[in-house]
Design an enzyme around this catalytic site. Structure first.
Site, PDB file in Angstrom:
ATOM      1  N   ARG A 122      45.073   7.401 -10.234  1.00  0.00           N
ATOM      2  CA  ARG A 122      43.636   6.885  -9.594  1.00  0.00           C
ATOM      3  C   ARG A 122      42.359   7.675 -10.465  1.00  0.00           C
ATOM      4  O   ARG A 122      42.557   8.922 -10.444  1.00  0.00           O
ATOM      5  CB  ARG A 122      43.629   7.403  -8.261  1.00  0.00           C
ATOM      6  CG  ARG A 122      44.802   7.055  -7.255  1.00  0.00           C
ATOM      7  CD  ARG A 122      44.891   5.551  -7.136  1.00  0.00           C
ATOM      8  NE  ARG A 122      45.688   5.083  -6.360  1.00  0.00           N
ATOM      9  CZ  ARG A 122      46.384   4.429  -6.349  1.00  0.00           C
ATOM     10  NH1 ARG A 122      46.553   3.480  -7.640  1.00  0.00           N
ATOM     11  NH2 ARG A 122      47.500   3.776  -5.444  1.00  0.00           N
TER      12      ARG A 122
ATOM     13  N   ALA B 123      15.867   8.756  -1.735  1.00  0.00           N
ATOM     14  CA  ALA B 123      17.317   9.220  -1.877  1.00  0.00           C
ATOM     15  C   ALA B 123      17.574  10.039  -2.848  1.00  0.00           C
ATOM     16  O   ALA B 123      16.823  10.087  -4.007  1.00  0.00           O
ATOM     17  CB  ALA B 123      18.252   8.240  -1.962  1.00  0.00           C
TER      18      ALA B 123
ATOM     19  N   GLU C 239      13.730  15.690  -1.053  1.00  0.00           N
ATOM     20  CA  GLU C 239      13.939  14.360  -2.012  1.00  0.00           C
ATOM     21  C   GLU C 239      12.542  13.631  -1.411  1.00  0.00           C
ATOM     22  O   GLU C 239      11.877  13.232  -2.139  1.00  0.00           O
ATOM     23  CB  GLU C 239      15.142  13.718  -1.874  1.00  0.00           C
ATOM     24  CG  GLU C 239      16.328  14.269  -2.518  1.00  0.00           C
ATOM     25  CD  GLU C 239      16.008  13.942  -4.064  1.00  0.00           C
ATOM     26  OE1 GLU C 239      15.149  13.261  -4.590  1.00  0.00           O
ATOM     27  OE2 GLU C 239      16.735  14.746  -4.703  1.00  0.00           O
TER      28      GLU C 239
ATOM     29  N   GLU D 283      31.731  10.151  -3.126  1.00  0.00           N
ATOM     30  CA  GLU D 283      30.237  10.155  -2.745  1.00  0.00           C
ATOM     31  C   GLU D 283      30.065   9.854  -1.230  1.00  0.00           C
ATOM     32  O   GLU D 283      30.795   8.881  -1.015  1.00  0.00           O
ATOM     33  CB  GLU D 283      29.180   9.152  -3.644  1.00  0.00           C
ATOM     34  CG  GLU D 283      28.010   9.756  -3.120  1.00  0.00           C
ATOM     35  CD  GLU D 283      26.933   8.656  -3.816  1.00  0.00           C
ATOM     36  OE1 GLU D 283      25.789   8.823  -3.739  1.00  0.00           O
ATOM     37  OE2 GLU D 283      27.268   7.903  -4.803  1.00  0.00           O
TER      38      GLU D 283
ATOM     39  N   GLU E 197      11.472  15.425 -14.423  1.00  0.00           N
ATOM     40  CA  GLU E 197      11.045  14.979 -15.691  1.00  0.00           C
ATOM     41  C   GLU E 197      11.949  13.743 -15.997  1.00  0.00           C
ATOM     42  O   GLU E 197      13.216  13.579 -15.810  1.00  0.00           O
ATOM     43  CB  GLU E 197      11.431  16.076 -16.754  1.00  0.00           C
ATOM     44  CG  GLU E 197      11.299  15.663 -18.302  1.00  0.00           C
ATOM     45  CD  GLU E 197       9.858  15.547 -18.530  1.00  0.00           C
ATOM     46  OE1 GLU E 197       9.566  14.554 -19.432  1.00  0.00           O
ATOM     47  OE2 GLU E 197       8.975  16.251 -17.897  1.00  0.00           O
TER      48      GLU E 197
END
Length: 198
Positions: A40, A79, A95, A122, A141
């Site tokens: 996997r 996000a 954020e 995730e 940046e």
């Protein structure tokens, strides 16, 4: 015995394929329920947050950002990924402030989504923010994005007509629709619910 035992794969070994600035890709060898082995390949991810920012006039804070893999400017909710050792709420607050300049007086944890379960671990935490006060943005940046406000009806229409294709934003729009209708409620304490890590 677990009711999912006939589905589970057991890890045997791991090989690192790539450790870049952003991506960490591994290949796991696993033992299948049949006893055979398979591999996997997937991306390890530190986790991320998405913020549904509610302005006092009912509009939502949105972003337009060029996404290189898609070769397109994408409309999204704000996000970003968790920094090492950073909590979910702290990341959401950072954020929102960095990307949009807004700070929020109240926060509510809504839920989680796993956007790419076939090839990444995730998990994105969904936060609502209200009582927004605008300040100065502090973009990273190399980060370029437009911030704008849209009505919930506009966001729903863009989801319906394909103008919004970003997975997390589509899920955020689902949450928003259900919260606004009263079908789903939020706890505006700003805390993660019991049993939810991070």
């Amino acid at each position: 015995m677990s009711p999912d035992a006939h589905l589970r794969e057991e890890p045997v070994s791991r090989a690192e394929l790539l450790r870049g600035h952003f991506l960490h890709v591994v290949r796991d060898t696993v033992r299948l329920p049949s006893g055979r082995e398979a591999t996997r390949e997937y991306v390890l991810h530190p986790g991320a947050v998405m913020v549904i920012g509610l302005l006092d006039d009912g509009r939502l804070i949105m972003e337009r950002q060029y996404r290189h893999p898609m070769r397109s400017v994408i409309v999204e909710f704000p996000a970003g990924k968790l920094d090492a050792g950073e909590g979910s709420l702290a990341c959401a607050q950072r954020e929102l402030r960095e990307e949009t300049g807004y700070r929020a007086r109240e926060w509510a944890f809504a839920g989680r989504l796993a956007p790419t379960i076939a090839y990444s671990d995730e998990i994105i935490d969904i936060w609502f923010a209200r009582g927004l006060v605008q300040g100065e943005r502090h973009l990273d940046e190399g980060e370029f994005l437009d911030v704008f406000a849209a009505t919930p009806d506009e966001v729903q229409a863009w989801c319906r007509d394909g103008s919004i294709i970003d997975c997390k934003t589509l899920v955020g729009a689902l949450w928003l629709q259900n919260v606004m209708s009263g079908a789903w409620s939020l706890d505006w304490s700003g805390a993660m619910p019991p049993g939810v890590a991070r």
